[in-house]
Design an enzyme around this catalytic site. Structure first.
Site, short mmCIF file in Angstrom:
data_model
loop_
_atom_site.label_atom_id
_atom_site.label_comp_id
_atom_site.label_asym_id
_atom_site.label_seq_id
_atom_site.Cartn_x
_atom_site.Cartn_y
_atom_site.Cartn_z
N ASN A 105 5.16 10.68 1.99
CA ASN A 105 5.45 9.81 3.12
C ASN A 105 6.94 9.81 3.49
O ASN A 105 7.30 9.54 4.63
CB ASN A 105 5.01 8.38 2.82
CG ASN A 105 3.66 8.09 3.42
OD1 ASN A 105 3.46 8.21 4.62
ND2 ASN A 105 2.71 7.74 2.57
N ILE A 153 -7.85 5.85 1.49
CA ILE A 153 -9.19 5.54 2.01
C ILE A 153 -10.09 6.77 2.11
O ILE A 153 -11.29 6.66 2.00
CB ILE A 153 -9.13 4.85 3.40
CG1 ILE A 153 -8.40 5.72 4.42
CG2 ILE A 153 -8.49 3.48 3.31
CD1 ILE A 153 -8.56 5.23 5.85
N CYS A 212 1.37 -0.74 0.12
CA CYS A 212 0.85 0.62 0.01
C CYS A 212 1.46 1.36 1.18
O CYS A 212 2.68 1.40 1.28
CB CYS A 212 -0.67 0.63 0.03
SG CYS A 212 -1.42 -0.42 1.29
N SER A 213 0.69 1.91 2.09
CA SER A 213 1.29 2.53 3.27
C SER A 213 1.44 1.48 4.37
O SER A 213 2.53 1.03 4.66
CB SER A 213 0.44 3.70 3.75
OG SER A 213 0.39 4.69 2.74
N ASP A 214 0.30 1.08 4.91
CA ASP A 214 0.36 0.08 5.97
C ASP A 214 0.22 -1.34 5.43
O ASP A 214 0.39 -2.31 6.16
CB ASP A 214 -0.72 0.35 7.02
CG ASP A 214 -0.42 1.63 7.79
OD1 ASP A 214 0.76 1.82 8.15
OD2 ASP A 214 -1.34 2.44 8.01
N GLY A 215 -0.20 -1.43 4.20
CA GLY A 215 -0.29 -2.75 3.60
C GLY A 215 -1.49 -3.54 4.05
O GLY A 215 -1.46 -4.77 4.05
N TRP A 216 -2.55 -2.86 4.43
CA TRP A 216 -3.74 -3.62 4.81
C TRP A 216 -5.00 -3.20 4.07
O TRP A 216 -6.06 -3.76 4.31
CB TRP A 216 -3.94 -3.62 6.32
CG TRP A 216 -3.93 -2.26 6.99
CD1 TRP A 216 -4.45 -1.12 6.51
CD2 TRP A 216 -3.38 -1.95 8.28
NE1 TRP A 216 -4.27 -0.11 7.40
CE2 TRP A 216 -3.62 -0.58 8.50
CE3 TRP A 216 -2.72 -2.69 9.26
CZ2 TRP A 216 -3.21 0.07 9.67
CZ3 TRP A 216 -2.32 -2.04 10.43
CH2 TRP A 216 -2.55 -0.68 10.62
N ASP A 217 -4.92 -2.18 3.23
CA ASP A 217 -6.11 -1.81 2.45
C ASP A 217 -5.90 -2.06 0.96
O ASP A 217 -6.34 -3.05 0.42
CB ASP A 217 -6.46 -0.34 2.71
CG ASP A 217 -6.91 -0.11 4.14
OD1 ASP A 217 -7.66 -0.94 4.64
OD2 ASP A 217 -6.50 0.89 4.75
N ARG A 219 -12.65 0.10 9.50
CA ARG A 219 -13.12 0.46 8.16
C ARG A 219 -14.63 0.45 8.04
O ARG A 219 -15.21 1.22 7.30
CB ARG A 219 -12.52 -0.51 7.12
CG ARG A 219 -11.02 -0.41 6.95
CD ARG A 219 -10.59 0.91 6.33
NE ARG A 219 -9.12 1.00 6.34
CZ ARG A 219 -8.42 1.66 7.27
NH1 ARG A 219 -9.05 2.30 8.25
NH2 ARG A 219 -7.11 1.69 7.23
#
Lengths: 650, 550
Positions: free
Chosen positions: A242, A268, A330-335, A376
């Site tokens: 990243n 994911i 994490c990356s986007d902070g939503w999973d 999702r």
């Protein structure tokens, strides 16, 4: 379409003929003949894939896979009909507008006030107050008032008191999708907190003073500790990749007093493929033990579950034992961030292990912080690469914890299964859209109903009989075992083979104990009545009073809670060899049905069954329920052998 | 022989005991002829460990300086570690344990020395007699009789003195049949299905050999269990190829030409060293301390243990299905008829017969189908999963049976009167015990050893009310039906109660069990109270009416 055959996945011998109906919201299969006319209802939104297979002599097979792990195999006599059904379903299963979803037409016959009450059941402001904020360290910030800073965040966000609007905005510009660090959980006993954000846009060398100040502020909000953990839930390799895209992770040199930690939870796409592989194993026809275990291992599913759990355990330990605050991203902070924060909260705070608390937890860590439910779980037609079982994994983590701590949770397995079901069903508005902002624009609360109110209304079905609020397991932090040799992560057949009832234990301890507890309660009441009457009677007798009560014994005869509920239990196919032997009619043997305690009580209370009698999405288990709803004839299932699973053992 | 000669260092101080999930404790170690005893000197709750030498499966020793460490691995799969200061003491103790845990004379075993501290209410040695079983049987059918043909153990050394056989077959014919069956194990009645009068028999393989020997009496015996016009199933626990190979060694199987009313089904159930290896691999996997999920699953798979469970359950279900659903009689055998045969017949009874799901009924089943039927416990259970000496007759046959019962129990948690602890207790006592029940390989040997006179029966102890209460399943509700378990891989689980027993913290699960017991107990108490009050009230009301009459 008439004369459609519904095949039993596990046995080609057991097929039922019936009529297939397509409505605006459901696929309905109604069996021909017999008094019961069993119905199978499937919501369009539950359909995950439809497969048309090569036409055979008997007709055209259609395979429907559902997101709640139901698999339906139909054979339609006419190729043309099959094609029509196929085309229609493809369209119906992939709505393009939110308005097409079931929740906009679903009407549980509640008035406006009841609906509003329903939406008020879970109140996040109340929840933050319960945690102990705002206080002298944390305050509510209105910086995201009109979603001006971050459109996937809620309007009300808790931040450290020392973080000014300037710092927040500055920090947000340095974070993916402007998801700046915000409070997820606050531990009022030691001031340690769990905060969440997305990855920093650090690239190889970029810095941001405000972001550094933001982390500093989080540390200062916990005076008991001189550093914070920054947990990046990604595998290190992913995080490094990243950086090349101008994103990345925090450099320990630039931030004062942070300890940086990677926890390798896969992304994911890996998870989607893993689930896919596991489901293929579940779908195998009569697998050997090796096929199954090998397939399970090969899918990596349990490994991923364990990774999520380990991350949660790490954070819970940091907060509870070390008293150190943690920033998770994490990356986007939503999973992954949502998974890990909620597992950690669940371990730390017994409140989240209650029914209400669990609803609050999902509302807080998932719904309000912009977990992309629509993408999702594929509610609307969209990019298949966005689909991933993120919250399914969290739900499974909870189940694994329930296996390890049987008395720690107020709710039972059924509660989890029904929540999973409704995340996909779109019957309620809770999980629509990708963010709070979208939901507000769509006026979800005015136009749909809340799942939480529905579950709460039926909460007696979801209780864990072993839960007591004064039990030691319901106090304080849970400390799960992590090595497989100390605690097994098990395959959850109750979820992934949920519709193959034949695979599950035939008697439910939970239901049995709940029935006993219910009876106990009635006995308590009766005892009171009896004692009172006895006292009266004695008084009247001793006073030679001739007034006496002629009233009949009011006490209800409770009877055995077992007697009127039974479910057929029939042998499975244990050998190929038997088939060639002239055997008697398979429809014999109703009297053999093993007694299953209260199995049917629970069925009638399944949310999608009781919601409304004519429009239910009977995916749960209509196959085992008589149309009249309540008591079920013992012979009902055995007559058709529909509940039987068949395992070719040869 | 004096045990004292074998114990050079009977006592060592400052020994540290390490057990998983317990803090290390310091204390004193004592060796006696049959026990290893460890007691901490802590006043508050003096921790004591009593370990039977016969429970010890293997022992390892190592030294760091003069501090010796002994790792003791038990047959019940427990592992403990003792740190013993002083090289000489440690060596002495280790060698004593080694000798004492591998005594080869049965009469030196602890059951011959054990004196019970409890009052014997019922002598377990005579609790389960075949005569009683027969009495029960004759109340529903008169097609069977008791035969004492084996009174002197001369017809079949591994059979008990009495057997239940078809009424139409006399003792003379039985002698001839015995000569035609491996080890003299002629077909006997194992189970009679009252519902439809079908029978399950068991035997060993027929000695047909390569030239297809026949035995008219055998054919007559086997056929006499069939009703006219009905057929039966022979369930052979070997695959066809193996059964055919057996002919070369004089064994074989029933030819359909000679048994035209019978249909043969071959089911493969693993035996002997394959099972033992599988057992060893599984226990190894369960003790792997790594945190890696993948390794665990592949090791579990590689052990093949659950595959054996699945095969065995499938075969038992098949036998039960033939009897209950096909209305056919069944004859079960493998080669010797002492292992897989008994697994199948006893599990089929668990499925078919509600009596076998009660505590007493299950005990009777173990006595009838395992002890009296001549399962060689002493050979099979001589060593457990940690032993290095690999004898070919050691095999966890009985443990597999117990685990299958557990699997069915898990699927029907309210249909068994006993709980998981009961099964675990039987597993422990089969491998090491103060009781004589599982000593010897058959009734013949037990009679020679005079076990009933010289040792205490396990059943004398278990069936005392104090002990029984520990083994009762609070959820039990008599279920008179046939229970058909699922044998799909998704439905079978590792028996954590045995295999992870010493590795997992059991506190939370025990607490859950306690809750379950309390919920039921409270309910029963209330029920009793309400009933008493109802009665009292009814009496008072009746009195009142009498008063009113005049």
């Amino acid at each position: 379409v008439e004369n459609v055959r519904l095949l039993d996945r596990l046995s080609s011998r057991r097929a039922v003929v019936g009529t297939l109906y397509l409505t605006a919201t459901h696929v309905i299969f109604v069996e021909n003949g017999s008094e019961t006319r069993k119905e199978t209802w499937v919501l369009h939104s539950q359909i995950s894939s439809i497969e048309k297979q090569a036409t055979t002599a008997t007709g055209c097979p259609l395979l429907i896979r559902c997101k709640n792990f139901q698999v339906i195999q139909l054979v339609i006599p006419q190729e043309r009909d099959c094609h029509d059904v196929y085309i229609s379903l493809i369209r119906l299963a992939r709505p393009v507008k939110y308005e097409e979803l079931y929740c906009f037409s679903f009407n549980p016959k509640l008035d406006k006030e009841e609906r509003e009450q329903g939406w008020k059941l879970v109140d996040l402001n109340e929840e933050y107050n319960r945690m102990g904020v705002p206080n002298s360290y944390w305050q509510i910030s209105d910086v995201n008032r009109d979603y001006g800073v971050c459109d996937s965040y809620p309007t009300e966000v808790y931040v450290p008191k020392s973080a000014t609007a300037h710092i927040i905005v500055g920090s947000s510009k340095f974070r993916s999708r402007r998801r700046f660090p915000a409070l997820s959980y606050y531990c009022k006993d030691n001031n340690a907190s769990i905060c969440r954000s997305s990855q920093p846009l650090s690239g190889f060398s970029a810095r941001c003073l405000e972001d550094e100040q933001m982390l500093q502020a989080i540390r200062k909000a916990n005076p008991g500790s001189d550093f914070i953990y920054v947990v990046d839930t990604r595998p290190k390799l992913n995080a490094m990749a990243n950086r090349a895209a101008g994103k990345g992770y925090e450099n320990e040199d630039n931030y004062s007093n942070i300890k940086f930690q990677f926890i390798g939870i896969e992304n994911i796409h890996v998870m989607r493929n893993s689930l896919q592989k596991m489901l293929e194993v579940c779908e195998l026809k009569s697998p050997s033990m090796s096929d199954f275990l090998w397939g399970l291992e090969n899918s990596g599913w349990l490994k991923h579950i364990k990774a999520i759990m380990d991350a949660g355990i790490f954070i819970a330990k940091a907060v509870a034992e070390e008293g150190v605050s943690v920033l998770v991203h994490c990356s986007d902070g939503w999973d992954r961030t949502a998974q890990v924060c909620s597992v950690a909260s669940l371990l730390l705070d017994p409140y989240y292990r209650t029914m209400k608390g669990f609803m609050v937890l999902i509302e807080k860590d998932w719904v309000s912080f912009g977990h992309k439910f629509n993408h999702r779980y594929g509610n609307l037609d969209g990019d298949p690469k966005e689909i991933s079982p993120v919250i399914d994994q969290f739900i499974e983590c909870v189940w694994q914890l329930m296996e390890q701590f049987p008395c720690a949770f107020e709710f039972n397995e059924r509660f989890l299964i029904h929540i999973q079901h409704h995340i996909y069903s779109c019957q309620f508005g809770n999980f629509l859209c990708n963010s709070q902002k979208e939901r507000r624009e769509l006026k979800i609360k005015e136009r749909t109903y809340s799942l939480w109110a529905h579950l709460w209304k039926n909460r007696s079905d979801y209780l864990n009989p072993l839960y007591r609020s004064d039990h030691s397991q319901t106090q304080g932090t849970l400390h799960p075992q992590i090595a497989p040799c100390n605690f097994l992560y098990k395959f959850w057949s109750g979820m992934y083979n949920r519709f193959e009832k034949g695979l599950h234990p035939r008697q439910s301890v939970t239901d049995y104990l709940m029935a006993v507890k219910e009876e106990t309660q009635q006995l308590e009441e009766e005892l009171e009545v009896l004692q009172e009457r006895l006292a009266n009677l004695q008084k009247s007798q001793s006073g030679n009073n001739k007034v006496k009560s002629k009233q009949q014994d009011q006490s209800k005869q409770f009877g055995l809670y077992t007697s009127n509920n039974s479910l057929a239990n029939t042998p499975q196919e244990y050998s190929n060899d038997l088939k060639s032997f002239p055997s008697r009619s398979p429809s014999q043997g109703d009297e053999d049905s093993a007694l299953i305690l209260t199995q049917d009580n629970l069925k009638s209370s399944d949310p999608d069954l009781s919601a409304n009698s004519d429009q239910e999405s009977g995916v749960e288990d209509l196959s085992c329920r008589s149309p009249s709803g309540g008591g079920c004839l013992p012979s009902e299932d055995s007559g058709k052998d529909s509940d039987e699973a068949v395992f070719l053992a040869g | 022989m004096e045990f004292a000669e074998l114990i050079k260092t009977p006592r060592a101080d400052n020994v540290v005991l390490h057990c998983p999930f317990h803090l290390a404790v310091e204390g004193t170690l004592c060796l006696t002829g049959h026990h290893l005893i460890f007691s901490s000197r802590r006043q508050d709750n003096a921790e004591e460990l009593w370990l039977l030498h016969s429970n010890i499966d293997s022992i390892e020793k190592r030294f760091v300086g003069s501090l010796g460490t002994i790792v003791i691995k038990c047959k019940d799969l427990r592992i403990i570690q003792l740190d013993i200061p002083g090289m000489e003491e440690c060596l002495n103790i280790a060698s004593s344990i080694e000798v004492l845990s591998t005594l080869d004379s049965v009469t030196l075993m602890y059951p011959f020395f054990y004196r019970p501290m409890f009052e014997v209410l019922e002598d377990g040695w005579s609790s389960f007699l075949l005569e009683q079983e027969f009495e029960h049987l004759s109340s529903v059918t008169n097609e069977w009789r008791l035969s004492y043909v084996n009174k002197e153990f001369s017809v079949c050394p591994s059979y008990p003195p009495v057997a239940i056989v078809p009424k139409s077959i006399d003792d003379e014919a039985l002698r001839k049949v015995a000569l035609f069956r491996h080890g003299g194990r002629f077909p006997v009645l194992s189970y009679y299905h009252k519902k439809n009068g079908m029978a399950m028999m068991r035997s060993s393989q027929p000695l047909t050999g390569t030239n297809g020997r026949r035995c008219k009496e055998d054919e007559k015996l086997v056929n006499s269990t069939l009703r006219s016009g009905r057929r039966g199933f022979v369930i052979d626990t070997r695959p066809l190829a193996l059964a055919q190979q057996a002919r070369a060694k004089g064994g074989g199987f029933e030819q359909e030409v000679h048994y035209p009313q019978w249909r043969r089904i071959h089911k493969y159930i693993e035996r002997f060293h394959i099972l033992q290896e599988s057992f060893i691999k599984l226990v190894e996997a369960c003790n792997d301390q790594s945190h890696n999920m993948d390794r665990w699953l592949s090791k579990l798979e590689a052990s093949n243990w659950l595959s054996h469970i699945k095969e065995l359950l499938t075969a038992a279900c098949l036998a039960a299905q033939c009897i209950d659903r096909e209305g056919a009689s069944v004859l079960v055998h493998g080669s010797e008829g002492t292992d897989s045969t008994l697994q199948v017949t006893s599990l089929a009874q668990i499925i078919l017969d509600p009596r076998c799901r009660t505590i007493r009924g299950f005990e009777a089943l173990v006595v009838r189908e395992w002890l009296q039927a001549g399962h060689p416990f002493q050979q099979r259970c001589a060593q457990s999963a940690y032993s290095n000496s690999k004898q070919k007759w050691e095999a966890p046959v009985f443990l597999l049976f117990l685990e299958c019962v557990w699997q069915i129990h898990r699927q029907f948690p309210c249909s068994f009167e006993f709980n998981e602890q009961f099964l675990i207790m039987l597993f422990e006592h089969a491998y090491a015990s103060q009781f004589g029940t599982f000593l010897g390989n058959n009734e013949n040997e037990r009679a020679k050893l005079k076990l009933p006179q010289k040792t205490m029966s396990l059943w004398s102890w278990v069936n005392r009310p104090e002990e029984l209460s520990r083994f009762q399943n609070p959820l039990y509700e008599a279920n008179s039906l046939v229970i058909w378990p699922s044998v799909a891989p998704q439905s079978l689980q590792l028996w954590e109660g045995v295999f992870l027993r010493w590795n997992r913290p059991s506190k939370f699960l025990e607490e859950a069990e306690e809750e379950r017991i309390n919920i039921i107990k409270y309910n029963k108490e209330l029920q009793a109270k309400v009933n008493a009050l109802r009665r009292q009230l009814a009496e008072l009301e009746a009195d009142e009416e009498v008063q009113e009459e005049p």
